[in-house]
Design a protein around this motif. Structure first.
Motif, short mmCIF file in Angstrom:
data_model
loop_
_atom_site.label_atom_id
_atom_site.label_comp_id
_atom_site.label_asym_id
_atom_site.label_seq_id
_atom_site.Cartn_x
_atom_site.Cartn_y
_atom_site.Cartn_z
N ASP A 112 0.82 -1.05 -0.05
CA ASP A 112 0.06 0.04 0.14
C ASP A 112 0.73 1.13 0.00
OD1 ASP A 112 -2.71 -1.20 0.26
OD2 ASP A 112 -2.09 -1.76 2.22
N VAL A 113 0.81 1.95 -1.02
CA VAL A 113 1.49 3.29 -1.17
C VAL A 113 1.28 4.22 0.11
CG1 VAL A 113 2.52 4.88 -2.55
CG2 VAL A 113 1.66 2.95 -3.76
N ASP A 114 2.21 4.63 0.71
CA ASP A 114 2.20 5.50 1.71
C ASP A 114 2.80 6.96 1.40
OD1 ASP A 114 1.99 7.01 4.18
OD2 ASP A 114 3.23 5.72 5.23
N TYR A 115 1.95 7.82 0.79
CA TYR A 115 2.36 9.20 0.40
C TYR A 115 2.67 10.12 1.43
CZ TYR A 115 0.87 7.43 -4.25
OH TYR A 115 0.91 6.96 -5.36
N GLU A 116 2.50 9.60 2.81
CA GLU A 116 2.80 10.20 4.03
C GLU A 116 4.42 10.43 4.14
OE1 GLU A 116 0.27 9.94 7.41
OE2 GLU A 116 -1.41 10.71 6.44
N THR A 117 4.79 9.22 3.81
CA THR A 117 6.52 9.04 4.19
C THR A 117 7.14 9.28 2.69
OG1 THR A 117 6.17 6.58 3.47
CG2 THR A 117 6.05 7.34 5.98
N MET A 118 6.43 9.00 1.54
CA MET A 118 7.07 9.05 0.26
C MET A 118 6.56 10.61 -0.20
SD MET A 118 6.34 6.76 -3.07
CE MET A 118 6.39 5.41 -2.15
N VAL A 119 7.43 11.48 0.36
CA VAL A 119 7.29 12.92 0.23
C VAL A 119 8.04 13.77 -0.96
CG1 VAL A 119 6.39 13.27 2.60
CG2 VAL A 119 8.75 13.48 2.05
N ASP A 120 9.23 13.01 -1.49
CA ASP A 120 10.02 13.57 -2.36
C ASP A 120 10.58 12.57 -3.27
OD1 ASP A 120 11.42 15.48 -3.60
OD2 ASP A 120 12.25 16.40 -1.91
N LEU A 121 11.08 12.98 -4.26
CA LEU A 121 11.76 12.11 -5.27
C LEU A 121 13.07 11.47 -4.68
CD1 LEU A 121 11.18 13.97 -8.51
CD2 LEU A 121 9.84 12.24 -7.55
N ASP A 122 13.40 10.36 -5.39
CA ASP A 122 15.06 9.82 -5.05
C ASP A 122 15.17 9.55 -3.73
OD1 ASP A 122 15.43 9.66 -8.07
OD2 ASP A 122 15.92 11.91 -7.76
N ILE A 123 14.13 9.25 -3.04
CA ILE A 123 14.47 8.78 -1.53
C ILE A 123 14.13 7.39 -1.55
CG2 ILE A 123 13.80 9.08 1.05
CD1 ILE A 123 13.12 11.97 0.32
N ASN A 124 15.06 6.45 -0.99
CA ASN A 124 15.03 5.24 -0.93
C ASN A 124 14.27 4.85 0.57
OD1 ASN A 124 16.32 4.04 -3.13
ND2 ASN A 124 18.11 4.55 -2.29
N SER A 125 13.20 3.95 0.58
CA SER A 125 12.41 3.56 1.77
C SER A 125 12.37 2.08 1.71
CB SER A 125 10.89 4.19 1.40
OG SER A 125 10.31 3.70 2.54
N SER A 161 11.73 -2.49 -0.59
CA SER A 161 12.73 -1.26 -0.85
C SER A 161 11.72 -0.48 -2.12
CB SER A 161 14.10 -1.86 -1.36
OG SER A 161 14.78 -0.40 -1.77
N THR A 162 11.51 0.75 -1.77
CA THR A 162 11.05 1.47 -2.94
C THR A 162 11.63 2.89 -3.03
OG1 THR A 162 9.46 2.51 -1.23
CG2 THR A 162 8.74 0.69 -2.34
N LYS A 163 11.32 3.51 -4.17
CA LYS A 163 12.09 4.99 -4.54
C LYS A 163 10.95 5.42 -5.67
CE LYS A 163 15.54 5.36 -7.03
NZ LYS A 163 17.03 5.58 -7.67
N LEU A 164 10.49 6.55 -5.19
CA LEU A 164 9.76 7.43 -6.27
C LEU A 164 11.01 8.23 -7.33
CD1 LEU A 164 6.98 8.08 -7.50
CD2 LEU A 164 6.69 10.10 -5.71
N ALA A 165 10.74 8.34 -8.53
CA ALA A 165 11.66 9.07 -9.46
C ALA A 165 10.91 9.69 -10.46
CB ALA A 165 12.84 8.02 -9.77
N TYR A 166 11.71 10.38 -11.32
CA TYR A 166 11.40 11.09 -12.23
C TYR A 166 12.40 10.80 -13.55
CZ TYR A 166 9.56 14.56 -15.69
OH TYR A 166 9.07 15.20 -16.71
#
Length: 754
Positions: A544-557, A567-572
């Motif tokens: 389940d994508v947690d957008y409260e912790t995924m607040v910026d690009l290129d941050i490994n979680s 392990s996840t990372k949002l990128a562009y």
């Protein structure tokens, strides 16, 4: 004018055309017409260029000749009408300067261009000339098509053009760079082969016999030659230094004069692009035995005197006729192709031979072994009622895609799209475990109403024992904005342990990456595995994508969920202008021997409950999947500017493996010493690679600036993969890293890099 017969430039000249003699005086005389062209692998200065009127691949004293200038340009005092009838020859000796390197050429070689193509004489025109029969317009065009296919180039690429200039342009730039680099290697391999034929003399005599045999050897190496050009860093002389022995192996102890006539006969008849014998299983239950053969020539070059025969060792024989001709799935316009369809049982398990003959000449163009016992059924419970067609953000231009279940990861799958009237729209070729097909290159993706998926045990017909119409499903156009770019399930092994990985990449997961807080599109991702015993998909993991912790690009979680690590990372992606989520679940400590093959289904769910699906079949490795350790890896200096890397395996017979060499920055001291990935080479079948010292120093400097540390050493490791496509990897084995400093016995990196 002399009549000529035989193979391209290696023609057998008739009376009055031998050597440099005969009555044909080709001196300039009063002829004031001129032609202008260039000679190059890089532009060549000082090469002797002539109009080869006696077709002996040599510039004779009585043939009009000129030397190339510093730009590789030549001017010949011959008429253009003559230039349309006779080939151009460029003799390259160790006194010639290659402007790519500003150094003298190492070994002598000869370049040729067919009649009418005098503007740019190169290794590519030489391959075309040597591969064309009779120098007819059709044979030259057919030869160029064959060379393009062998190099994996598009039809739009012109092999007669100035690839040096074209590689710096915009249109097909990457393909012309491949041609440029391949030409540099072809010239050097030709020179190496001819040096062998001249007993080590780098400036020995070169005649048409030696040239044909050297060409045939080069042609056998083209796959390897092209693959060695696939690198951001490239130096043809460094490549030759590490590949010389391998590429010369086929011509050692060969007397060219003993085999040249056989080669002339071979190249005087067309070859085969593909072909084979197999069983065909239709959806309606019909079974037929089939044989296909596609030749390298168009219809205009196929003579009535040519006879094509299929035989086996048990007495079967069929002579192909016009009734067997087909125009389905041709490789090029007007290709000569045959398809034989016989009742089931007409062909038995045996070795089959395709032979082409014309007059007293004959050539075996292909052999194939058929095993009629090989077939495969599957559990239809793994299939959905329909398949959705999704937007494709990467290909664009109206393309969409469908993900379809590959029911066996060891098989090859292809597909065909049909409209509402069951008319064919577009299709994809066979690929191992193919789970994604794209539609359509004619902007008709919205017309696709159904897809037929085929399965086989091989990629090409000569590798196939069967082709099956596996299943046909309706297509529904999806309106989700998500794209599940890839999903892959694989086993990762190292000397210290192993892990099982579920990895996926989903595009367009938020509305706008520049607007915060992010507005979500993706809500969750689930992973399931098809249980062949229960005939059901079973849950493995959910995210389940947690957008409260995924607040910026290129941050490994990182998140732990039982035995799963996420392990996840949002990128562009700046190039394609899309945002994406890269994520993987891993289970530590799963040995390769306990991994179980199976079909996996990855599902992305958007905030409106709409889904995007991607299938992936994991194939567990055999017990003999090779392991590689630090002792398998060798690093050496190649010249002053390169490192050469080689991975050695105890059993090197598996040609389905791919090698990747990685470089890690080593920094810190004592227990705080760390090793972090910097870069790697492309995955290739070649177990050798080159890496530039200049590039490695640049990477180290960049790493030190980014991390604020001093890089003390570089760790080098090699990985072995069962595919070169990331989404198709099932198994990988990675060595421990070795010390670059330790490999050379020096005290620090400066001694190696400065």
């Amino acid at each position: 004018m002399c009549n000529k017969v035989g193979l391209g430039l290696l023609v057998i000249a008739l009376s009055g055309c031998n050597g440099g003699g005969g009555d044909d005086d080709v001196s300039a005389g009063d002829n004031t017409e001129t032609i202008t062209g260039f000679a190059a692998d890089g532009y060549l200065q000082g090469a002797t260029v002539c109009l080869d009127k006696n077709f002996n691949s040599f510039c004779d004293p009585n043939e009009v000749s000129a030397n190339t200038d510093s730009d590789g340009r030549f001017v010949l005092e011959v008429s253009e009408s003559d230039a349309q009838q006779y080939p151009i020859v460029a003799m390259v000796t160790p006194s010639v300067i290659d402007q790519d390197t500003s150094n003298f050429v190492v070994n002598a070689y000869t370049l040729v261009s067919p009649p009418g193509y005098f503007e740019f004489v190169s290794p590519m025109t030489t391959l075309i000339a040597l591969n064309s029969a009779g120098y007819t317009a059709e044979s030259i065009a057919s030869s160029a098509d064959e060379i393009r296919r062998s190099m994996g180039l598009s039809d739009e690429v012109d092999l007669f053009s100035d690839f040096i200039a074209m590689s710096k342009g915009e249109q097909s730039k990457d393909e012309y760079q491949t041609i440029y680099r391949s030409s540099q290697l072809v010239a050097r391999v030709l020179g190496e082969n001819l040096k062998v034929f001249n007993n080590g003399n780098a400036n020995g005599d070169i005649d048409s016999d030696k040239l044909l045999v050297a060409f045939d050897s080069v042609k056998q190496q083209m796959d390897s030659i092209v693959e060695m050009t696939d690198s951001e860093q490239f130096d043809p002389d460094a490549v030759i230094a590490i590949k010389r022995d391998e590429w010369n192996k086929g011509i050692l102890n060969v007397n060219p004069y003993e085999i040249v006539e056989g080669l002339r006969e071979k190249y005087s008849l067309p070859g085969a692009v593909s072909g084979g014998v197999f069983k065909y299983y239709a959806l309606n239950g019909d079974v037929t035995d089939r044989a296909t053969l596609k030749l390298t020539i168009p219809e205009s070059l196929f003579a009535d005197s040519m006879e094509i025969k299929l035989t086996n060792n048990s007495g079967f024989m069929h002579v192909f006729s016009n009734d067997d001709r087909t125009n389905v799935n041709l490789d090029f316009d007007n290709q000569v192709a045959f398809e034989l369809i016989l009742p089931e049982g007409a062909m038995v398990s045996d070795t089959y031979t395709f032979t082409i003959a014309s007059g007293e000449k004959s050539r075996v163009v292909m052999t194939d072994i058929l095993d009629v016992s090989v077939s495969q059924n599957f559990d239809a419970s793994m299939l959905p009622e329909s398949l959705e067609m999704y937007i494709d953000y990467v290909w664009g231009d109206g393309y969409k895609y469908v993900s379809h279940p590959p029911y066996d990861g060891s098989l090859f799958f292809s597909s065909a799209f049909f409209d509402s009237e069951d008319g064919y729209i577009d299709g994809s070729g066979f690929r191992k475990a193919r789970s994604t097909s794209y539609c359509c290159d004619n902007n008709r993706s919205d017309e696709a109403k159904s897809i037929l998926v085929y399965s086989s045990d091989g990629y090409e017909p000569n590798e196939q024992n069967f082709v099956r119409e596996a299943y046909k499903l309706p297509i529904v156009q999806s309106d989700t904005e998500l794209q599940l770019t890839f999903a892959r399930t694989y086993q990762r092994n190292k000397s210290w342990g192993s892990e099982f990985v579920y990895q996926f990449n989903i595009m367009h997961v938020i509305e706008d990456h520049s607007v915060k807080p992010f507005v979500p599109i993706l809500e969750a991702v689930t992973v399931e595995r098809f249980n062949e015993t229960s005939s059901r998909y079973e849950f493995i993991a959910n995210f389940d994508v947690d957008y409260e912790t995924m607040v910026d690009l290129d941050i490994n979680s990182y998140v732990e969920d039982g035995n799963l690590e996420l392990s996840t990372k949002l990128a562009y992606d700046v190039d394609y202008e899309y945002n994406f989520l890269d994520a993987f679940f891993s289970i530590q400590g799963v040995p390769a021997t306990s991994s179980v093959s199976g079909l996996h289904r990855y599902t992305g769910i958007d905030v409106n409950g709409k889904t995007v699906v991607n299938y992936d079949f994991f194939v567990a490795a055999d017990d003999d999947f090779p392991i590689v350790d630090s002792d398998s890896l060798e690093v050496r200096e190649v010249g002053d500017d390169w490192f050469g890397l080689t991975a050695s395996l105890e059993d090197d017979s598996n040609d389905a493996l791919y090698f990747e060499f990685s470089f890690n920055a080593v920094y810190g001291v004592g227990q705080d010493r760390e090793s972090t990935y910097m870069t790697s080479s492309p995955k290739k079948r070649e177990n050798t690679a080159l890496f530039s010292k200049v590039e490695l120093k640049r990477l180290i400097d960049s790493f030190e600036q980014s991390y604020g540390v001093e890089v003390l050493d570089v760790g080098v490791e090699v990985g072995i993969f069962d595919s070169n496509r990331n989404e198709a990897v099932d198994n990988r084995y990675e060595s421990d890293e070795i010390s670059l400093i330790g490999s050379f016995g020096v005290q620090n990196l400066d001694e190696l890099l400065n």
